[in-house]
Scaffold this motif. Structure first.
Motif, short mmCIF file in Angstrom:
data_model
loop_
_atom_site.label_atom_id
_atom_site.label_comp_id
_atom_site.label_asym_id
_atom_site.label_seq_id
_atom_site.Cartn_x
_atom_site.Cartn_y
_atom_site.Cartn_z
N UNK A 86 0.82 -1.21 0.00
CA UNK A 86 0.00 0.00 0.00
C UNK A 86 0.85 1.26 0.00
N UNK A 87 0.33 2.28 -0.67
CA UNK A 87 1.00 3.56 -0.81
C UNK A 87 0.11 4.67 -0.24
N UNK A 88 0.68 5.79 0.15
CA UNK A 88 -0.14 6.89 0.66
C UNK A 88 -1.22 7.32 -0.32
N UNK A 89 -0.95 7.23 -1.60
CA UNK A 89 -1.95 7.62 -2.60
C UNK A 89 -3.12 6.65 -2.71
N UNK A 90 -3.05 5.52 -1.99
CA UNK A 90 -4.18 4.60 -1.93
C UNK A 90 -5.21 5.04 -0.89
N UNK A 91 -4.89 6.05 -0.11
CA UNK A 91 -5.79 6.53 0.92
C UNK A 91 -7.09 7.04 0.30
N UNK A 119 -19.18 2.10 2.38
CA UNK A 119 -17.81 2.61 2.32
C UNK A 119 -17.03 2.32 3.59
N UNK A 120 -15.74 2.11 3.41
CA UNK A 120 -14.83 1.90 4.55
C UNK A 120 -13.55 2.69 4.29
N UNK A 121 -13.08 3.38 5.33
CA UNK A 121 -11.92 4.25 5.18
C UNK A 121 -10.63 3.44 5.21
N UNK A 122 -9.77 3.70 4.24
CA UNK A 122 -8.42 3.15 4.23
C UNK A 122 -7.45 4.32 4.25
N UNK A 123 -6.57 4.34 5.24
CA UNK A 123 -5.59 5.40 5.37
C UNK A 123 -4.20 4.78 5.41
N UNK A 124 -3.34 5.22 4.48
CA UNK A 124 -1.98 4.71 4.40
C UNK A 124 -1.05 5.85 4.79
#
Length: 126
Positions: A86-91, A119-124
């Protein structure tokens, strides 16, 4: 009651992995095209991956190809998105969706899908 319920989002460090799940109720995922989408703040919803109704074809956004894998467990009536490296831009907020079965055809257009999860939040982030 027809619904899709996502789970599995959260905070992960760059390079980490998450698996999103999406459980369907009131209808059978096996008879639908399924997809994952995401929407970052200030951006339009974009297609991440989809699986044809026949189960024979998949499609991935260029930005996630080789890192993400879509799958479906018919016995559990649940779809998944395995996200690796995962990358920060996947947030983003990630949504699952289901649309009409068109055999081996796939589409990443949100307008094609008529059932959506919340929806579910993904934060990288480190």
């Amino acid at each position: 009651q027809l619904q899709l319920v996502e789970s599995g989002g959260g905070l992960v460090q760059p390079g980490g992995s998450l698996r999103l799940s999406c459980a369907a109720s009131g209808f059978t995922l096996d008879y639908h095209t399924i997809g994952w989408f995401r929407q970052a703040p200030g951006k339009e919803r974009e297609g991440v991956s989809c699986l044809s109704g026949s189960g024979s074809n998949t499609n991935y956004a260029h930005s996630v190809k080789g890192r993400f894998t879509i799958s479906r467990d018919n016995a559990k009536n649940t779809m998944y998105l395995q996200m690796n490296s995962l990358k920060p831009e996947d947030t983003a907020v990630y949504f699952c969706a289901a649309g009409p079965n068109q055999g081996g055809l796939t589409t990443m257009s949100p307008q094609y899908y008529y059932y959506w999860g919340q929806g579910t939040q993904v934060t990288v982030s480190s």
